[in-house]
Scaffold this motif. Structure first.
Motif, PDB file in Angstrom:
ATOM      1  N   LEU A   1       3.164   1.892   2.853  1.00  0.00           N
ATOM      2  CA  LEU A   1       4.240   1.115   2.290  1.00  0.00           C
ATOM      3  C   LEU A   1       4.265  -0.382   3.340  1.00  0.00           C
ATOM      4  CD1 LEU A   1       6.616   3.871   1.436  1.00  0.00           C
ATOM      5  CD2 LEU A   1       5.579   2.403  -0.124  1.00  0.00           C
ATOM      6  N   ASP A   2       4.211  -0.209   4.511  1.00  0.00           N
ATOM      7  CA  ASP A   2       4.325  -1.345   5.397  1.00  0.00           C
ATOM      8  C   ASP A   2       3.207  -2.383   4.963  1.00  0.00           C
ATOM      9  OD1 ASP A   2       6.798  -0.375   6.353  1.00  0.00           O
ATOM     10  OD2 ASP A   2       5.644   0.467   8.184  1.00  0.00           O
ATOM     11  N   GLU A   3       2.178  -1.793   4.839  1.00  0.00           N
ATOM     12  CA  GLU A   3       1.101  -2.751   4.664  1.00  0.00           C
ATOM     13  C   GLU A   3       1.215  -3.215   3.364  1.00  0.00           C
ATOM     14  OE1 GLU A   3      -2.095  -0.452   7.382  1.00  0.00           O
ATOM     15  OE2 GLU A   3      -2.297  -0.098   5.523  1.00  0.00           O
ATOM     16  N   TYR A   4       1.465  -2.481   2.249  1.00  0.00           N
ATOM     17  CA  TYR A   4       1.512  -2.935   0.869  1.00  0.00           C
ATOM     18  C   TYR A   4       2.663  -4.039   0.861  1.00  0.00           C
ATOM     19  CZ  TYR A   4       2.066  -3.227  -4.133  1.00  0.00           C
ATOM     20  OH  TYR A   4       1.947  -3.668  -5.534  1.00  0.00           O
TER      21      TYR A   4
ATOM     22  N   LYS B   1       3.503  -5.098   7.919  1.00  0.00           N
ATOM     23  CA  LYS B   1       2.488  -5.246   8.893  1.00  0.00           C
ATOM     24  C   LYS B   1       1.041  -5.340   8.230  1.00  0.00           C
ATOM     25  CE  LYS B   1       4.734  -1.320  11.312  1.00  0.00           C
ATOM     26  NZ  LYS B   1       4.402   0.147  11.830  1.00  0.00           N
ATOM     27  N   ARG B   2       0.070  -5.840   9.020  1.00  0.00           N
ATOM     28  CA  ARG B   2      -1.184  -6.211   8.424  1.00  0.00           C
ATOM     29  C   ARG B   2      -2.023  -5.279   8.290  1.00  0.00           C
ATOM     30  NH1 ARG B   2      -3.425 -11.458   9.419  1.00  0.00           N
ATOM     31  NH2 ARG B   2      -2.015 -12.888  10.457  1.00  0.00           N
ATOM     32  N   LYS B   3      -2.720  -4.896   7.274  1.00  0.00           N
ATOM     33  CA  LYS B   3      -3.835  -3.777   7.166  1.00  0.00           C
ATOM     34  C   LYS B   3      -4.702  -3.789   8.052  1.00  0.00           C
ATOM     35  CE  LYS B   3      -5.954  -1.188   3.354  1.00  0.00           C
ATOM     36  NZ  LYS B   3      -6.254  -1.363   1.920  1.00  0.00           N
ATOM     37  N   GLU B   4      -4.969  -2.537   8.897  1.00  0.00           N
ATOM     38  CA  GLU B   4      -5.849  -2.480   9.945  1.00  0.00           C
ATOM     39  C   GLU B   4      -7.431  -2.529   9.433  1.00  0.00           C
ATOM     40  OE1 GLU B   4      -5.213   1.089  11.622  1.00  0.00           O
ATOM     41  OE2 GLU B   4      -3.143   0.748  12.246  1.00  0.00           O
ATOM     42  N   ALA B   5      -8.112  -3.387  10.161  1.00  0.00           N
ATOM     43  CA  ALA B   5      -9.444  -3.484   9.608  1.00  0.00           C
ATOM     44  C   ALA B   5     -10.226  -2.323   9.742  1.00  0.00           C
ATOM     45  CB  ALA B   5     -10.142  -4.517  10.489  1.00  0.00           C
TER      46      ALA B   5
END
Length: 407
Positions: free
Chosen positions: A396-399, A403-407
């Motif tokens: 949810l934090d990434e969407y 927060k940036r989505k981890e590579a």
């Protein structure tokens, strides 16, 4: 209720904030009331833009474009920079350039990075070089994407033209946009079947379309699903009440469901579950459930579907639909969808029309969803824990661009 009539009566583009979207909202309200269920409209603000003029010149030659609404007005000129990726090395080359991307839009972090790098403007591309139609979709520069950064002029071009720009090694781009930006209004349609408890299960589906689509599959099918469940559940004694929310402006970044959870924040404490429908009832496609809740619910859905003989693929995750704001506010949520191949039932384009829908399959989907809803509405106590697992919170934090989505 005749399912086909729902698609016949809404067989036109009804995009966010337009009079056509309001027309469909009123239609859905009337359909609820025809079933004997009172309904109301709740308005909320949406940023709108009326494009008055948009011109794009490539080395002096004008090419067709559609300016993004809400990206501002003015003119900008600079060197074209084709940027297929958003990695740091690619972004670094955007300084003082007009950037051409491979995508139809841009996320928060990519936009922030381009602004910090000094990009002058952004071009996106839409369509397929080999299709007979050369449609260009009308998109917007979303407030959630801009954040605290400045706005830059943005436009969409057809993919065939994008290929030409790169193939012909175009050097200079000039983009001119004039538009009127204003606060518009979209609406959620809300109807209720009360239960014995002062607690609710919220069923949601969005009814707005993109600028080219009639939205039969995405997502009048989900709205028909809500009406079908409502018809089968009305007049029944329920333990948990059912609240039906037909969401506006989902295609603009889940704005309807975000407005609902904002405006009904206190009531969310009495909301035990969100059941969201987004694209069901096509001739072909796999039925899925994406569960933003404890894993036990995922297993329950798989077991229940096997018990009643309804094939389904259930997994935990975050779905790009109106279930997400509910999960983000601590309400266990599940999105159901029948995912068809994009070549069979495409979305966000002129080909999303009522012909892709199977009324027989839609009724089967509705019947399964009604069984699922009835079990939870009649539960002595809702068995789903009111907690969102840490793995889901991370997604949810990434969407939601926290927060940036981890590579």
């Amino acid at each position: 209720m005749k399912l086909q009539s729902i698609f016949d009566q809404t067989d036109f583009v009804h995009a966010s904030g337009t009079k056509e979207e309001l027309q469909v909202a009123n239609y859905l309200k009337e359909q609820c009331e025809a079933l004997g269920v009172p309904a109301k409209l709740e308005g909320f603000r949406v940023a709108m833009g009326e494009i008055e003029e948009a011109h794009l010149y490539a080395d002096g030659m004008e090419i067709s474009c559609k300016a993004l609404t809400c990206c501002g007005s003015g003119s900008v000129e600079g060197e074209l920079y084709y940027m297929p990726g958003t990695d740091p090395v690619s972004v670094a080359g955007a300084k003082d350039k007009i950037v051409l991307m491979d995508t139809q839009g841009i996320g928060f972090f990519a936009y922030q990075d381009l602004m910090k790098a000094g990009a002058k403007a952004i071009l996106f591309q839409y369509g397929n070089s080999y299709y007979p139609h050369t449609d260009i979709d009308q998109r917007d520069l979303r407030e959630a994407v801009v954040g605290e950064e400045k706005k830059v002029l943005c436009a969409m071009i057809h993919s065939a033209k994008a290929v030409e720009l790169v193939k012909n090694k175009v050097k200079q781009i000039r983009l001119e946009i004039r538009q009127k930006e204003y606060d518009g209004e979209s609406h959620n349609v809300i109807a209720e079947l009360p239960g014995k408890r002062e607690e609710w299960i919220v069923l949601s589906a969005h009814y707005d379309t993109t600028s080219l689509s009639h939205g039969a599959y995405d997502n009048m099918s989900g709205c028909a699903g809500l009406l079908g469940i409502m018809e089968q559940m009305k007049g029944k004694e329920l333990n948990y009440g059912l609240r039906f929310v037909f969401c506006g402006s989902e295609e603009r970044g889940l704005l309807g469901s975000k407005a609902y959870v904002r405006d009904h924040e206190k009531e969310l404490r009495q909301t035990v579950l969100n059941i969201n429908l987004d694209m069901i009832g096509t001739y072909m496609g796999k039925f899925i459930a994406c569960v933003s809740a404890e894993e036990k619910l995922t297993h329950y859905i798989s077991y229940m579907a096997a018990e009643v003989g309804f094939p389904i693929a259930a997994e935990n995750g975050v779905y790009s639909s109106d279930s997400t704001p509910f999960a983000d506010h601590g309400v266990p949520a599940v999105s159901f969808a029948r995912i068809a191949n994009g070549n069979v039932a495409p979305i966000h384009c002129r080909y999303d029309v009522k012909d892709v829908m199977s009324m027989e399959q839609l009724q089967k989907d509705i019947d399964f969803l009604t069984v699922f809803t009835r079990r939870f509405a009649n539960a002595a106590v809702c068995p789903v824990a009111r907690e969102i697992p840490e793995t889901i919170r991370k997604q949810l934090d990434e969407y939601l661009f926290r927060k940036r989505k981890e590579a």
